[in-house]
Structures are given as structure tokens and as C-alpha cells.
Motif scaffolding. Structure first.
Motif, mmCIF file in Angstrom:
data_model
loop_
_atom_site.group_PDB
_atom_site.id
_atom_site.type_symbol
_atom_site.label_atom_id
_atom_site.label_comp_id
_atom_site.label_asym_id
_atom_site.label_seq_id
_atom_site.Cartn_x
_atom_site.Cartn_y
_atom_site.Cartn_z
ATOM 1 N N ARG A 1 4.881 8.889 -9.302
ATOM 2 C CA ARG A 1 5.272 7.949 -10.363
ATOM 3 C C ARG A 1 6.593 7.258 -10.034
ATOM 4 N NH1 ARG A 1 2.417 8.080 -14.991
ATOM 5 N NH2 ARG A 1 0.979 9.834 -15.324
ATOM 6 N N SER A 2 7.521 8.023 -9.489
ATOM 7 C CA SER A 2 8.818 7.451 -9.116
ATOM 8 C C SER A 2 8.652 6.409 -8.021
ATOM 9 C CB SER A 2 9.750 8.574 -8.646
ATOM 10 O OG SER A 2 10.989 8.051 -8.225
ATOM 11 N N ALA A 3 7.766 6.687 -7.060
ATOM 12 C CA ALA A 3 7.515 5.741 -5.972
ATOM 13 C C ALA A 3 6.891 4.455 -6.504
ATOM 14 C CB ALA A 3 6.603 6.376 -4.931
ATOM 15 N N VAL A 4 5.937 4.588 -7.410
ATOM 16 C CA VAL A 4 5.283 3.416 -8.000
ATOM 17 C C VAL A 4 6.297 2.584 -8.775
ATOM 18 C CG1 VAL A 4 3.581 2.647 -9.703
ATOM 19 C CG2 VAL A 4 2.997 4.483 -8.098
ATOM 20 N N ALA B 1 9.486 2.388 -8.210
ATOM 21 C CA ALA B 1 10.400 1.742 -7.263
ATOM 22 C C ALA B 1 9.772 0.501 -6.638
ATOM 23 C CB ALA B 1 10.800 2.731 -6.171
ATOM 24 N N ILE B 2 8.483 0.578 -6.346
ATOM 25 C CA ILE B 2 7.778 -0.556 -5.745
ATOM 26 C C ILE B 2 7.499 -1.640 -6.773
ATOM 27 C CG2 ILE B 2 5.591 -1.264 -4.686
ATOM 28 C CD1 ILE B 2 5.501 1.628 -3.496
ATOM 29 N N GLY B 3 7.074 -1.213 -7.960
ATOM 30 C CA GLY B 3 6.660 -2.152 -9.001
ATOM 31 C C GLY B 3 5.140 -2.263 -9.019
ATOM 32 N N GLU B 4 4.537 -2.005 -10.155
ATOM 33 C CA GLU B 4 3.073 -1.975 -10.236
ATOM 34 C C GLU B 4 2.436 -3.306 -9.863
ATOM 35 O OE1 GLU B 4 1.193 -0.290 -13.621
ATOM 36 O OE2 GLU B 4 2.671 1.321 -13.839
ATOM 37 N N LYS B 5 3.100 -4.407 -10.129
ATOM 38 C CA LYS B 5 2.521 -5.713 -9.814
ATOM 39 C C LYS B 5 2.378 -5.924 -8.315
ATOM 40 C CE LYS B 5 4.024 -8.150 -13.993
ATOM 41 N NZ LYS B 5 4.825 -9.293 -14.530
ATOM 42 N N ARG B 6 3.229 -5.293 -7.542
ATOM 43 C CA ARG B 6 3.166 -5.430 -6.084
ATOM 44 C C ARG B 6 2.178 -4.446 -5.451
ATOM 45 N NH1 ARG B 6 5.529 -9.949 -3.697
ATOM 46 N NH2 ARG B 6 7.339 -10.540 -4.938
ATOM 47 N N LEU B 7 1.858 -3.399 -6.172
ATOM 48 C CA LEU B 7 1.056 -2.321 -5.604
ATOM 49 C C LEU B 7 -0.422 -2.700 -5.575
ATOM 50 C CD1 LEU B 7 1.382 0.591 -4.538
ATOM 51 C CD2 LEU B 7 0.837 1.382 -6.844
ATOM 52 N N VAL B 8 -0.989 -2.761 -4.364
ATOM 53 C CA VAL B 8 -2.405 -3.122 -4.219
ATOM 54 C C VAL B 8 -3.294 -1.887 -4.214
ATOM 55 C CG1 VAL B 8 -2.476 -3.112 -1.691
ATOM 56 C CG2 VAL B 8 -3.958 -4.666 -2.960
ATOM 57 N N GLY B 9 -2.710 -0.720 -3.952
ATOM 58 C CA GLY B 9 -3.501 0.501 -3.949
ATOM 59 C C GLY B 9 -2.737 1.673 -3.375
ATOM 60 N N LEU C 1 0.859 -1.184 0.000
ATOM 61 C CA LEU C 1 0.000 0.000 0.000
ATOM 62 C C LEU C 1 0.894 1.231 0.000
ATOM 63 C CD1 LEU C 1 -2.869 -0.637 2.586
ATOM 64 C CD2 LEU C 1 -3.172 -0.063 0.175
ATOM 65 N N LEU C 2 0.622 2.163 -0.897
ATOM 66 C CA LEU C 2 1.412 3.391 -0.979
ATOM 67 C C LEU C 2 0.593 4.553 -0.415
ATOM 68 C CD1 LEU C 2 3.937 4.943 -1.966
ATOM 69 C CD2 LEU C 2 2.772 5.204 -4.179
ATOM 70 N N VAL C 3 1.137 5.228 0.593
ATOM 71 C CA VAL C 3 0.466 6.371 1.193
ATOM 72 C C VAL C 3 0.955 7.648 0.506
ATOM 73 C CG1 VAL C 3 0.000 7.644 3.317
ATOM 74 C CG2 VAL C 3 0.318 5.152 3.388
ATOM 75 N N VAL C 4 0.001 8.441 0.035
ATOM 76 C CA VAL C 4 0.307 9.685 -0.660
ATOM 77 C C VAL C 4 -0.202 10.851 0.189
ATOM 78 C CG1 VAL C 4 -0.015 11.034 -2.770
ATOM 79 C CG2 VAL C 4 0.045 8.520 -2.882
ATOM 80 N N PRO C 5 0.696 11.638 0.785
ATOM 81 C CA PRO C 5 0.241 12.792 1.570
ATOM 82 C C PRO C 5 -0.382 13.840 0.654
ATOM 83 C CG PRO C 5 2.633 12.799 1.385
ATOM 84 C CD PRO C 5 2.157 11.516 0.772
ATOM 85 N N TYR C 6 -1.656 14.055 0.825
ATOM 86 C CA TYR C 6 -2.425 14.893 -0.098
ATOM 87 C C TYR C 6 -1.876 16.321 -0.158
ATOM 88 C CZ TYR C 6 -6.444 16.997 -2.418
ATOM 89 O OH TYR C 6 -7.256 17.661 -3.296
ATOM 90 N N GLY C 7 -1.584 16.776 -1.386
ATOM 91 C CA GLY C 7 -1.135 18.139 -1.601
ATOM 92 C C GLY C 7 0.307 18.407 -1.237
ATOM 93 N N LYS C 8 1.067 17.367 -0.880
ATOM 94 C CA LYS C 8 2.438 17.573 -0.421
ATOM 95 C C LYS C 8 3.485 16.939 -1.325
ATOM 96 C CE LYS C 8 1.098 17.933 4.448
ATOM 97 N NZ LYS C 8 1.276 17.380 5.815
#
Length: 242
Positions: free
Chosen positions: A223-226, A228-236, A209-216
Motif C-alpha cells: 500500500r505504501s508503494a502504491v 508513493a507511485i500514485g494510483e493513476k500512474r500504476l498500470v498493474g 508496473l509494480l513488482v511484488v516479490p511473492y511472500g516477502k
């Protein structure tokens, strides 16, 4: 067939009884939970309760019928990762047939001690450094019923080497297989600053799970974080306003 059904029913009853009898040394009061920004069933912030119940349902759907190991990371430090981990753990534990386990793998800014209601002598790094130490020696009671915690430990240097060790692999496997009703949530460092560590952790977990601090943060940072994690691993992604 009837005997098999009876055995399954008996095993479930035994598991439910074990969960119900889990030792609770001290339960946080509503005031303490409010201070920690953690949900509870009769909490005034019904929206938070609804949001995390919905998130719980969505995460369950990624591993239907079985437990999982979920890493939670933020795009940047102080993005709300721990807030999401703690509340998702509390939401899972609202179900009296399930337990959750928070594992503090953010060696750069450990925070799980705030949940623990006993003295902590050792934690994850101590376990990874000692072949003679068992997992049970680093699991602590929290102030939330059916939520257990593994703190980061004393010596938090050399994070990358520890996280990539075979003992870390075996540790996560044992956590997942020991209790089928236990859901493991990994509080990981921010992917924006510690991409190497989060890549290692992501490869060891069922999903992220990737937490995105809104507006920060910018779209490029997300995109860079996604990547690094890999889209296949990202559940949301969880957009955090806190």
C-alpha cells in the motif's frame, strides 16, 4: 487518398526493414538466456513465455496504437524488477515490427550491463552530465534481437538531482519520439527504499508496473508503494515468484 495510403505503406515497410537490419553483434545462445533467466520462443519454460506475452498485451492496452515509456519498480530491493524488465523487453521484441529499449535508472544497483554484448564507455549519468553528448552515444546492442540497452553510467552519485533535471525530461521525450516502434522500459530503484527517486521517475513516464516479490512483503508495504507511485500512474502489479 491512394497516394496517402501508398506513403503510409511505404513508411511502414521502411520501418520494418530498418528493424530487421538492426545490427546484432552477438546473439545470446539458449544456454546464455537460460542463465540470465530470459525467455525465448523455443524456451523450455513455456509458462514464463505465456506470462510475459500476456503482460505485454496488457501493457499495450494502456497505450493503444502508440509506443510508451514504462517504469518498472519493486516494492523492496531484490524484488525482481530487473527480471521483469528484461523479460518484458524480450517479449516485446519477439514481434519483428517492434523494438524495446531498457534504460537502467537504478543507480544504486545497476544491472543492465549483463545484457550488453559490447564494451561500454559511457551511460546515462555521463549523458546527463554532458550537454554535448548525444543519445545515440549511450545506446548499446544487447544479446537479444531488437532489444537495446542504456546502462546506468560511471558516476552514479546524486541520483535524485539527475533524475529531476530538465536534461532527463528531454532525454525521455527524445527516446519516445525518435522511433515510434520503440518501447522504453525503465529499470528503477525499489520504491520502498528510494521513494523520492521513484516518484520523480513515475512523473516522467506514461505509467508504472509494480513488482511484488511473492511472500516477502507485507500488505502495508504494498500500500505504501502504491501511494508513493500514485494510483493513476500504476498500470498493474506483477507478483514475482523468482
Amino acid at each position: 487518398m491512394e497516394q496517402k495510403v501508398a506513403n503510409i505503406a511505404g513508411a511502414k515497410a521502411s520501418s520494418d526493414a530498418r528493424i530487421e537490419k538492426m545490427s546484432e553483434i552477438h546473439r545470446f545462445s539458449h544456454a546464455e538466456l537460460d542463465s540470465l533467466k530470459i525467455l525465448y520462443p523455443s524456451g523450455a519454460n513455456d509458462l514464463r513465455l505465456k506470462v510475459f506475452r500476456d503482460l505485454r498485451t496488457r501493457v499495450y492496452a494502456s497505450a493503444p496504437g502508440k509506443n510508451f515509456t514504462c517504469m518498472v519498480t519493486s516494492v523492496v530491493p531484490d524484488g525482481g524488477c530487473t527480471y521483469v524488465v528484461n523479460n518484458l523487453a524480450a517479449a516485446i521484441a519477439l514481434d519483428k515490427t517492434r523494438t524495446s529499449l531498457v534504460v537502467d535508472c537504478n543507480f544504486y544497483a545497476p544491472s543492465a550491463d549483463s545484457l550488453i554484448v559490447t564494451d561500454t564507455d559511457v551511460g546515462l549519468t555521463d549523458y546527463l552530465d554532458s550537454a554535448d553528448m548525444g543519445v545515440e552515444s549511450i545506446v548499446y546492442a544487447s544479446g537479444i534481437p531488437r532489444v537495446r540497452v542504456i546502462p546506468a553510467g560511471g558516476n552514479t552519485e546524486g541520483a535524485t538531482e539527475r533524475l529531476s533535471s530538465m536534461r532527463m525530461h528531454a532525454f525521455l521525450d527524445e527516446l519516445k519520439t525518435r522511433y515510434s516502434d520503440r518501447y522504453i522500459l525503465i529499470d528503477a530503484p525499489a520504491v520502498g527504499e528510494y521513494a523520492a527517486d521513484t516518484r520523480i521517475m513515475a512523473s516522467l513516464c506514461d505509467f508504472v508496473l509494480l513488482v511484488v516479490p511473492y511472500g516477502k512483503v507485507t500488505e502495508a508495504q504494498i500500500r505504501s508503494a502504491v501511494d508513493a507511485i500514485g494510483e493513476k500512474r500504476l498500470v498493474g502489479m506483477v507478483f514475482n515468484h523468482m
